[in-house]
Design a protein around this motif. Sequence first.
Motif, PDB file in Angstrom:
ATOM      1  N   GLN A   1       0.825  -1.206   0.000  1.00  0.00           N
ATOM      2  CA  GLN A   1       0.000   0.000   0.000  1.00  0.00           C
ATOM      3  C   GLN A   1       0.861   1.258   0.000  1.00  0.00           C
ATOM      4  O   GLN A   1       0.548   2.234  -0.694  1.00  0.00           O
ATOM      5  CB  GLN A   1      -0.937  -0.003   1.210  1.00  0.00           C
ATOM      6  N   LYS A   2       1.958   1.236   0.755  1.00  0.00           N
ATOM      7  CA  LYS A   2       2.867   2.384   0.763  1.00  0.00           C
ATOM      8  C   LYS A   2       3.492   2.582  -0.613  1.00  0.00           C
ATOM      9  O   LYS A   2       3.612   3.706  -1.101  1.00  0.00           O
ATOM     10  CB  LYS A   2       3.966   2.182   1.806  1.00  0.00           C
ATOM     11  N   THR A   3       3.887   1.496  -1.255  1.00  0.00           N
ATOM     12  CA  THR A   3       4.478   1.572  -2.587  1.00  0.00           C
ATOM     13  C   THR A   3       3.479   2.129  -3.587  1.00  0.00           C
ATOM     14  O   THR A   3       3.815   2.995  -4.407  1.00  0.00           O
ATOM     15  CB  THR A   3       4.955   0.174  -3.036  1.00  0.00           C
ATOM     16  N   GLU A   4       2.246   1.645  -3.529  1.00  0.00           N
ATOM     17  CA  GLU A   4       1.198   2.146  -4.433  1.00  0.00           C
ATOM     18  C   GLU A   4       0.963   3.629  -4.204  1.00  0.00           C
ATOM     19  O   GLU A   4       0.765   4.385  -5.165  1.00  0.00           O
ATOM     20  CB  GLU A   4      -0.102   1.363  -4.236  1.00  0.00           C
ATOM     21  N   GLN A   5       0.983   4.069  -2.948  1.00  0.00           N
ATOM     22  CA  GLN A   5       0.771   5.477  -2.638  1.00  0.00           C
ATOM     23  C   GLN A   5       1.908   6.325  -3.214  1.00  0.00           C
ATOM     24  O   GLN A   5       1.663   7.382  -3.795  1.00  0.00           O
ATOM     25  CB  GLN A   5       0.680   5.677  -1.122  1.00  0.00           C
ATOM     26  N   VAL A   6       3.138   5.860  -3.079  1.00  0.00           N
ATOM     27  CA  VAL A   6       4.285   6.594  -3.628  1.00  0.00           C
ATOM     28  C   VAL A   6       4.179   6.677  -5.142  1.00  0.00           C
ATOM     29  O   VAL A   6       4.397   7.753  -5.728  1.00  0.00           O
ATOM     30  CB  VAL A   6       5.614   5.926  -3.199  1.00  0.00           C
TER      31      VAL A   6
ATOM     32  N   ARG B   1       2.980   9.828 -10.114  1.00  0.00           N
ATOM     33  CA  ARG B   1       2.211  10.003 -11.352  1.00  0.00           C
ATOM     34  C   ARG B   1       1.497  11.343 -11.373  1.00  0.00           C
ATOM     35  O   ARG B   1       1.282  11.927 -12.440  1.00  0.00           O
ATOM     36  CB  ARG B   1       1.195   8.864 -11.495  1.00  0.00           C
ATOM     37  N   GLU B   2       1.066  11.800 -10.190  1.00  0.00           N
ATOM     38  CA  GLU B   2       0.332  13.069 -10.113  1.00  0.00           C
ATOM     39  C   GLU B   2       1.242  14.275 -10.336  1.00  0.00           C
ATOM     40  O   GLU B   2       0.778  15.329 -10.721  1.00  0.00           O
ATOM     41  CB  GLU B   2      -0.377  13.190  -8.772  1.00  0.00           C
TER      42      GLU B   2
END
Length: 78
Positions: free
Chosen positions: A66-71, A76-77
């Motif tokens: 989840q932390k990796t996905e958030q980073v 991307r943003e």
Amino acid sequence: MHPQLETDKRLVCGDFIQALNACHANTWAKWTGGCNQVKHDLNMCLRKERVNRTTKNREGALERRQKTEQVWKELREE
């Protein structure tokens, strides 16, 4: 017998290990099935320990993912 149990790695199931070693010291009981219940109890203890360890590892992996996905989402943003 589980050769890896001879070390001090398994403190949780230590009583079961000692009981099985004591039972195996009696050669007659060892060969006639007298130690089957003791061995089953040890296997259940080891299984419970393994299930707890894998559950903990799975939860940790989910948090890391989840932390990796958030980073990645933040990158991307930008």
